[in-house]
Design a protein around this motif. Structure first.
Motif, PDB file in Angstrom:
ATOM      1  N   GLU A 149     -10.400  -0.075   1.723  1.00  0.00           N
ATOM      2  CA  GLU A 149      -9.099  -0.674   1.482  1.00  0.00           C
ATOM      3  C   GLU A 149      -8.003   0.385   1.515  1.00  0.00           C
ATOM      4  N   GLY A 150      -6.877  -0.001   2.066  1.00  0.00           N
ATOM      5  CA  GLY A 150      -5.707   0.881   2.074  1.00  0.00           C
ATOM      6  C   GLY A 150      -4.524   0.182   1.440  1.00  0.00           C
ATOM      7  N   ASP A 151      -3.782   0.887   0.629  1.00  0.00           N
ATOM      8  CA  ASP A 151      -2.608   0.318  -0.024  1.00  0.00           C
ATOM      9  C   ASP A 151      -1.340   0.780   0.688  1.00  0.00           C
ATOM     10  N   ILE A 152      -0.524  -0.180   1.100  1.00  0.00           N
ATOM     11  CA  ILE A 152       0.782   0.140   1.667  1.00  0.00           C
ATOM     12  C   ILE A 152       1.708   0.538   0.518  1.00  0.00           C
ATOM     13  N   VAL A 153       2.464   1.604   0.716  1.00  0.00           N
ATOM     14  CA  VAL A 153       3.311   2.142  -0.353  1.00  0.00           C
ATOM     15  C   VAL A 153       4.763   2.163   0.102  1.00  0.00           C
ATOM     16  N   ASN A 154       5.645   1.648  -0.757  1.00  0.00           N
ATOM     17  CA  ASN A 154       7.085   1.709  -0.486  1.00  0.00           C
ATOM     18  C   ASN A 154       7.651   3.019  -1.007  1.00  0.00           C
ATOM     19  N   ARG A 155       8.297   3.780  -0.132  1.00  0.00           N
ATOM     20  CA  ARG A 155       8.854   5.078  -0.503  1.00  0.00           C
ATOM     21  C   ARG A 155      10.335   4.989  -0.872  1.00  0.00           C
ATOM     22  N   SER A 156      11.066   4.097  -0.249  1.00  0.00           N
ATOM     23  CA  SER A 156      12.464   3.864  -0.620  1.00  0.00           C
ATOM     24  C   SER A 156      12.748   2.377  -0.487  1.00  0.00           C
ATOM     25  N   ARG A 157      13.522   1.841  -1.427  1.00  0.00           N
ATOM     26  CA  ARG A 157      13.744   0.404  -1.513  1.00  0.00           C
ATOM     27  C   ARG A 157      14.509  -0.143  -0.307  1.00  0.00           C
ATOM     28  N   PRO A 158      14.306  -1.427  -0.009  1.00  0.00           N
ATOM     29  CA  PRO A 158      15.123  -2.071   1.028  1.00  0.00           C
ATOM     30  C   PRO A 158      16.605  -2.056   0.628  1.00  0.00           C
ATOM     31  N   ARG A 159      17.478  -2.170   1.644  1.00  0.00           N
ATOM     32  CA  ARG A 159      18.923  -2.210   1.401  1.00  0.00           C
ATOM     33  C   ARG A 159      19.533  -3.391   2.143  1.00  0.00           C
ATOM     34  N   ILE A 160      20.710  -3.797   1.648  1.00  0.00           N
ATOM     35  CA  ILE A 160      21.467  -4.891   2.272  1.00  0.00           C
ATOM     36  C   ILE A 160      22.755  -4.316   2.827  1.00  0.00           C
TER      37      ILE A 160
END
Length: 357
Positions: free
Chosen positions: A175-186
């Motif tokens: 199993e591999g976990d996807i990791v968010n490094r910087s938050r989404p922006r609008i």
């Protein structure tokens, strides 16, 4: 052969096996316990051999036919001079305990062997193919292993015994976990009627697919699943966010939510400016042409001004000049309103001075 007698025998403990008698003591011992396979099935239990026969000596080697319900009939051989040595016996097969996760170290359990003084070497396998250079008792799955099954092949050696290799049962897919490094922006103007765009932010690993869900005041907006989102009237005075979901085959999906943006009232856009027509003479009528804007207003009013001072407010587009207007310049202001939008006041250019009849 070599001063020893070799024969095929079967008992309740070992099943079909290759046996030999010592040249001096004539005490029989097992050379090949072929009842235990070198390969484990998907449940980790050995396949049972049902047939051992056709023993033959050729060129100093013993050859025998071994058959089972899993692999069918196979040709086995023993090589002199090691053929006379008892083989290291696997009591319990090797295994790979723990959950196979990207970046988490796996440690092989070699199983139990006889004699106890056996030493071990290892070869890790990914989907039954050797993982290059992975010959220690530990293995850390990398990105390329995600979604694949891992085994370990353990080779046991003991003085006075022949070596033997057994392969563990496969693990579950890594199993591999996807990791968010910087938050989404609008991005975009956060006002009613404007279109916002979601930026995904930074994620690892690469080659990801993204999906979107927009929220107003914490509540999901029905049908708002695109990267862009046009702000409706009900967003006015509230906050909007977007949730981004990152996916990749064989990887665990991950989600991240943007910072909130406060939504303000919308703004009209003027596409054609208003004008005033008619002769500036007492008794004549001036007519205002309101021009056009987007979106369409709900109400439109006209304010008439004499030298910048309001003299009339109505929904009519015409104004009849009176004697008080003599010498003054007249202008019209088009006032537009719409719920959720800022009031728009668009002036015309002034007329020339009003004259008497």
């Amino acid at each position: 052969m070599g001063g020893r007698l070799y024969y095929v025998g079967s008992d309740d403990v070992h099943g079909g096996s290759l046996w030999s008698t010592d040249a001096v003591s004539e005490t029989p011992f097992i050379v090949e316990d072929v009842d235990v396979s070198d390969r484990a099935d998907g449940r980790g239990s050995p396949a049972l051999y049902e047939q051992v026969d056709q023993l033959a000596a050729v060129g100093g080697n013993l050859f025998l036919a071994v058959g089972d319900s899993t692999h069918g009939l196979e040709l086995w051989s023993t090589a002199a001079p090691d053929a006379a040595l008892p083989r290291t016996v696997n009591v319990t097969p090797p295994s790979v305990p723990g959950d196979p996760v990207l970046g988490s170290r796996l440690t092989a359990s070699p199983g139990e062997w006889a004699p106890d003084a056996a030493t071990f070497t290892y070869q890790w396998l990914v989907d039954d193919r050797p993982a290059g250079g992975e010959t220690k008792s530990t293995f850390t799955p990398g990105e390329g292993v995600v979604g694949h099954r891992v085994r370990v092949r353990v080779t046991a050696s003991s003085p006075g015994h022949r070596t033997r290799s057994i392969t563990s049962a496969p693990t579950e897919p890594v199993e591999g976990d996807i990791v968010n490094r910087s938050r989404p922006r609008i991005t975009g103007h956060a006002r009613v009627g404007s279109t916002l765009t979601a930026l995904t932010g930074s994620w690892t690993p690469g080659h990801l697919s993204y999906s979107y869900r927009w929220y107003i005041h914490g509540q999901p907006v029905a049908g708002a699943y695109r990267r862009t989102f046009k702000l409706p009237l009900r967003a006015n005075g509230r906050q909007v966010t977007v949730r981004v979901t990152a996916t990749r085959p064989d990887w665990s999906s991950a989600r991240a939510v943007s910072s909130a943006r406060a939504v303000g009232p919308g703004s009209f856009r003027v596409t054609r400016r208003p004008t005033v027509s008619g002769t500036p003479r007492v008794g004549s009528h001036l007519r205002a042409s309101p021009g056009t804007v987007t979106p369409s207003p709900e109400r439109t009013r006209v304010r008439w001004l004499r030298n910048g001072h309001i003299v009339s407010i109505s929904y009519a587009l015409t104004y009849q000049l009176v004697r008080a207007d003599i010498g003054a310049r007249m202008t019209a202001q088009i006032v537009r309103t719409r719920p959720g939008y800022k009031t728009l006041i668009t002036p015309t250019a002034p007329t020339t001075k009003v004259v008497d009849r």
